[in-house]
Motif scaffolding. Sequence first.
Motif, PDB file in Angstrom:
ATOM      1  N   LEU A 348      38.498  33.018  35.881  1.00 41.24           N
ATOM      2  CA  LEU A 348      37.394  32.948  34.933  1.00 41.24           C
ATOM      3  C   LEU A 348      36.102  32.625  35.685  1.00 41.24           C
ATOM      4  CD1 LEU A 348      38.985  30.845  32.056  1.00 41.24           C
ATOM      5  CD2 LEU A 348      38.576  33.299  32.059  1.00 41.24           C
ATOM      6  N   VAL A 349      34.984  32.983  35.054  1.00 45.26           N
ATOM      7  CA  VAL A 349      33.688  32.572  35.580  1.00 45.26           C
ATOM      8  C   VAL A 349      33.162  31.517  34.624  1.00 45.26           C
ATOM      9  CG1 VAL A 349      31.393  33.306  36.245  1.00 45.26           C
ATOM     10  CG2 VAL A 349      33.312  34.869  36.502  1.00 45.26           C
ATOM     11  N   MET A 352      29.994  31.869  32.411  1.00 41.97           N
ATOM     12  CA  MET A 352      29.883  32.978  31.469  1.00 41.97           C
ATOM     13  C   MET A 352      30.623  32.650  30.180  1.00 41.97           C
ATOM     14  SD  MET A 352      30.446  36.328  33.815  1.00 41.97           S
ATOM     15  CE  MET A 352      29.183  36.888  34.957  1.00 41.97           C
ATOM     16  N   ASP A 356      31.910  37.841  28.259  1.00 43.08           N
ATOM     17  CA  ASP A 356      31.757  38.325  29.622  1.00 43.08           C
ATOM     18  C   ASP A 356      33.009  38.086  30.450  1.00 43.08           C
ATOM     19  OD1 ASP A 356      29.295  39.273  29.054  1.00 43.08           O
ATOM     20  OD2 ASP A 356      28.222  38.123  30.576  1.00 43.08           O
ATOM     21  N   ASN A 357      33.762  37.058  30.107  1.00 46.71           N
ATOM     22  CA  ASN A 357      35.003  36.836  30.830  1.00 46.71           C
ATOM     23  C   ASN A 357      36.073  37.859  30.444  1.00 46.71           C
ATOM     24  OD1 ASN A 357      35.203  34.608  32.804  1.00 46.71           O
ATOM     25  ND2 ASN A 357      34.201  33.478  31.159  1.00 46.71           N
ATOM     26  N   LEU A 359      35.439  40.866  29.964  1.00 44.77           N
ATOM     27  CA  LEU A 359      35.037  42.086  30.657  1.00 44.77           C
ATOM     28  C   LEU A 359      35.625  42.206  32.051  1.00 44.77           C
ATOM     29  CD1 LEU A 359      31.188  42.411  30.139  1.00 44.77           C
ATOM     30  CD2 LEU A 359      32.860  44.184  29.719  1.00 44.77           C
ATOM     31  N   LEU A 360      36.051  41.091  32.590  1.00 45.67           N
ATOM     32  CA  LEU A 360      36.286  40.974  34.019  1.00 45.67           C
ATOM     33  C   LEU A 360      37.090  42.127  34.621  1.00 45.67           C
ATOM     34  CD1 LEU A 360      35.310  38.931  36.028  1.00 45.67           C
ATOM     35  CD2 LEU A 360      37.445  37.723  35.769  1.00 45.67           C
ATOM     36  N   LYS A 361      38.174  42.499  33.981  1.00 44.13           N
ATOM     37  CA  LYS A 361      39.003  43.538  34.588  1.00 44.13           C
ATOM     38  C   LYS A 361      38.783  44.892  33.947  1.00 44.13           C
ATOM     39  CE  LYS A 361      42.596  40.536  36.285  1.00 44.13           C
ATOM     40  NZ  LYS A 361      43.951  40.015  36.091  1.00 44.13           N
ATOM     41  N   TYR A 363      35.483  46.047  32.908  1.00 46.92           N
ATOM     42  CA  TYR A 363      34.079  46.467  32.838  1.00 46.92           C
ATOM     43  C   TYR A 363      33.862  47.841  33.431  1.00 46.92           C
ATOM     44  CZ  TYR A 363      33.418  45.528  37.786  1.00 46.92           C
ATOM     45  OH  TYR A 363      33.496  45.567  39.144  1.00 46.92           O
ATOM     46  N   VAL A 371      27.142  48.371  31.323  1.00 47.67           N
ATOM     47  CA  VAL A 371      28.318  47.656  30.854  1.00 47.67           C
ATOM     48  C   VAL A 371      28.411  47.816  29.338  1.00 47.67           C
ATOM     49  CG1 VAL A 371      29.252  45.345  30.514  1.00 47.67           C
ATOM     50  CG2 VAL A 371      28.243  45.946  32.691  1.00 47.67           C
ATOM     51  N   ARG A 373      29.719  46.042  26.258  1.00 45.54           N
ATOM     52  CA  ARG A 373      30.254  44.727  25.896  1.00 45.54           C
ATOM     53  C   ARG A 373      30.976  44.726  24.553  1.00 45.54           C
ATOM     54  NH1 ARG A 373      26.138  43.000  29.208  1.00 45.54           N
ATOM     55  NH2 ARG A 373      26.742  41.332  30.612  1.00 45.54           N
ATOM     56  N   LEU A 410      42.071  32.437  29.278  1.00 49.78           N
ATOM     57  CA  LEU A 410      42.615  33.109  30.460  1.00 49.78           C
ATOM     58  C   LEU A 410      43.935  33.822  30.145  1.00 49.78           C
ATOM     59  CD1 LEU A 410      42.607  33.655  33.477  1.00 49.78           C
ATOM     60  CD2 LEU A 410      43.514  31.389  33.861  1.00 49.78           C
ATOM     61  N   ARG A 413      43.637  36.760  27.652  1.00 50.79           N
ATOM     62  CA  ARG A 413      43.121  38.000  28.219  1.00 50.79           C
ATOM     63  C   ARG A 413      44.207  38.754  28.979  1.00 50.79           C
ATOM     64  NH1 ARG A 413      39.047  37.046  32.710  1.00 50.79           N
ATOM     65  NH2 ARG A 413      40.963  36.859  33.895  1.00 50.79           N
TER      66      ARG A 413
ATOM     67  N   TYR B 223      22.391  44.313  31.844  1.00 53.25           N
ATOM     68  CA  TYR B 223      23.087  45.406  31.166  1.00 53.25           C
ATOM     69  C   TYR B 223      23.861  46.357  32.061  1.00 53.25           C
ATOM     70  CZ  TYR B 223      20.308  43.763  27.282  1.00 53.25           C
ATOM     71  OH  TYR B 223      19.769  42.972  26.311  1.00 53.25           O
ATOM     72  N   TYR B 228      26.472  42.818  36.372  1.00 56.43           N
ATOM     73  CA  TYR B 228      27.609  41.993  35.961  1.00 56.43           C
ATOM     74  C   TYR B 228      28.411  41.558  37.178  1.00 56.43           C
ATOM     75  CZ  TYR B 228      32.066  40.760  33.808  1.00 56.43           C
ATOM     76  OH  TYR B 228      33.204  40.111  33.442  1.00 56.43           O
TER      77      TYR B 228
END
Lengths: 510, 362
Positions: A348-349, A352, A356-357, A359-361, A363, A371, A373, A410, A413, B223, B228
């Motif tokens: 995780l970040v 964020m 946004d987390n 999105l991690l894998k 995006y 991106v 979202r 975590l 996701r 964006y 990102y």
Amino acid sequence: MGNESYAIECRGITKRFGTVLANDNINLAVRKGEILALLGENGAGKTTLMNMLSGIYHPDAGQIFIDGNQVSINSPNDASDLGIGMIHQHFKLVDVYTAAENIILGTSGKLKNKKLLKEEITELSDRYGFNIDPDKRIYDMSVSEKQTVEIMKVLYRGANILILDEPTAVLTPQETERLFVILRRMKEQGNAIIIITHKLNEVMAISDRVTILRKGRSVETVNTSETNEKHLTELMVGCAVDLLIECPEMDNKEKVLELYHVSVINPDGSRALNDVSFDIRSGEVLGIVGVAGSGQKELCETIAGLIKPNEGTMLYRKEDIVGKTPAEIIKMGIFMSFVPEDRLGMGLVSGMGMTDNMLLKKYNDNKGIFVDRKPAKELADRLVSKLGIMTPDTDTPVRMLSGGNVQKVLIGREIESNPNVLITAYPVRGLDINSSYMVYDLINFQKMKGAAIVYVGEDLDVMRLLSDRILVLCAGEVVGIVDPKKVTKEDIGLMMAGKKLAEGVGAYEQ
Amino acid sequence: MSSKTVREPLLHIVKRDEIPAKKAMVLRIVAFLLALIAGGLFMLSIGCNPIEVYQTIIVGCFRSNMAIQATVKIMIPLVIAALGVSLAFKMRFWNIGAEGQIIMGGVFASYFALFHSDWPHWVLVIVMFLAGALGGAIWAYIPTFCKVRFNTNETLFTLMLNYIAYYIICFLRDGPWCDPNSPGFAKIATFDDNATLDKVLGVHSGWIIAIILLVAVFIYMNYTKQGYELAVVGGSSATATYAGMNVKKIMIRTMLISGGICGIGGMIQATGADATLSVGVAGGVGFTAIIIAWMASLDPRIILIISALFAILEKGSRVVESNMGISADSSAVLQGIILFFIMGCEFFFRYKFQGRAKKGSE
């Protein structure tokens, strides 16, 4: 004035971190020559309370009495002066020093000559039954020896109130028993001992009384002899719970991931993994156990492509995946959720939000440079309602969520990505009982959908119920793979210490 | 038992929960007002009327079109450099080398301005623009490559390159690019009109480039996939690797952009504001930009506002200096006081003081 029969007494301790009330009017008392277990789920406020007793935090309200006198503990030095010694989960020892050097480190006064020091340490060892060579260096020691040095360190400084923070988490069942012998000896010598744990069987085995914390409050204190595990669980959780873990049996399992002779060598030349071979099958949970640091982390990271093994091959549906990048491995459907000790370290970040987390894998899934979202936001919303994640909204930085909620983000996701292989390490670490059972259900759900699951865990009782097979690691080697229904917890404990079972015992049959 | 442990200290420093952005802004404004008061006390102590001084600063910046234009001119390089470093900072890459990147952007652009001034105007401007970006990017690439390859410390490395860049200009000024017509002291020749930026609304057109860059960086950060990615790398490079990102590639790419933007700033400064390459082409802008980027929490929109404040302070101080006869050092002290307060208030975002618990609070 406080009650003088107590070695340490807390009255109405309150501690607030921002909006979080970590401790709310907590009362707790320990007599001399008594072992008090402090029981509570993660996040119940155990560690916060103990940090206040050892001078790391200062309570917002409430009083602390030592031997009946009110005190204010403003620093760890104050705590030490008052005879309070804390043994942390993570040892604070200097690796290249000997046991004796570590024990005197940080004490004031002149350097003693070695002979005198050795005599003092031997005298201390005899009194409590420690079995430590004062000249042995820390890096040569096992985890349980290191822990003993930690205990000797605080005793040497004259502590008579000892606080142990989950001391058994890093020990095998046999080592735990040895620790308990020492604790009982210390109790006979008139020390007051507080032991923090969430393992009920240990509470029953070692303590005289139990104080139960729930959501920052001390809900009750009971005599151990007058209670049982079920009662304690109910006090801890706050309602009756049904402790049942299913292990559905699946048909037509096939080998999905096979490891052959995989070795990983650390930068210092030692072997994190040594000649590891096993397979993972669809529709099956493979449990992996071992004392902390036996190679679990390296094993997970090797499969996920984060570490390149120095030797051996890994086949995913007959295709070699050694040397593939993490991105390629993710594309093949191998997902890993590793819950590290600090929870936010990998996966995780922290700065964020949930969206946004999520999105991690994913995006990179849509075309173009921008991106998207929207799907991530939908997934985040779905997880919030499905797993009951407490968050102001899905854009709030995840570091502001509590540990348990971070973990749900975590694991949610990873599980929602419908993996072919799911590697999950310590997924329930820090979760309360209800959330833990939700995670077990989610894992079983994926299993029934045909995913191959690797479950690295800590709690042997749970592991034996949840896993189809259990692989035991010790010092980076596979000690054996057993059928949990055919072996006892003690057998697994012995294997964790590196002892192989007799030929054929507990072997898993196809 | 020692009696010292019985008493509790009067004040504790306690960590507070994160405060919402709005409240943080209010705190900053309060800090700014307090800074004005403290600055006022300082001015009283040297015998000036603080209200008059503040008035002069504001009036000095806006009294005429020319004054406003001068203020905007100070602001342009600040905005551009702050945008550049904020990309690097978002990635937790401590690019302290904006100063050097600005200089190299200026040097690269100046080559064309000095030796190809006969090219068609628009071709020349575009080539100078690209050369400036290239110069800054190269200067940013060197420390990034070494970090990625040899794990060197980027803070020191980028800082040191600033000095190298500075002495490169000195070398060019004294040697190969020295203007033979210059009387007495060495300098680089003034650029041909054809090689300078056009004026739009009385200010060189660098302000248009600054606005375009501002919008572009804002979109890029918020964006795009690349934006990102760099935020993830900044948040946790372990997590980035785990998600299958190529951290090294992202680092190099981001730093090329970061340095490139700073280089464009240098090109604009040389061909727009100065119409020559002087050793002061960066003039500390690269360092001020770091402060601006942080005060703006790396948000391009706020960078615009903060840069404006810095420009006003700078221009206003110059007016105060000439009008009221206060030395330049005193206005530097005033700037220092304001910065001290605004940065000091960051402490209160994370901590608060708490008094001793009242007696009998059972």
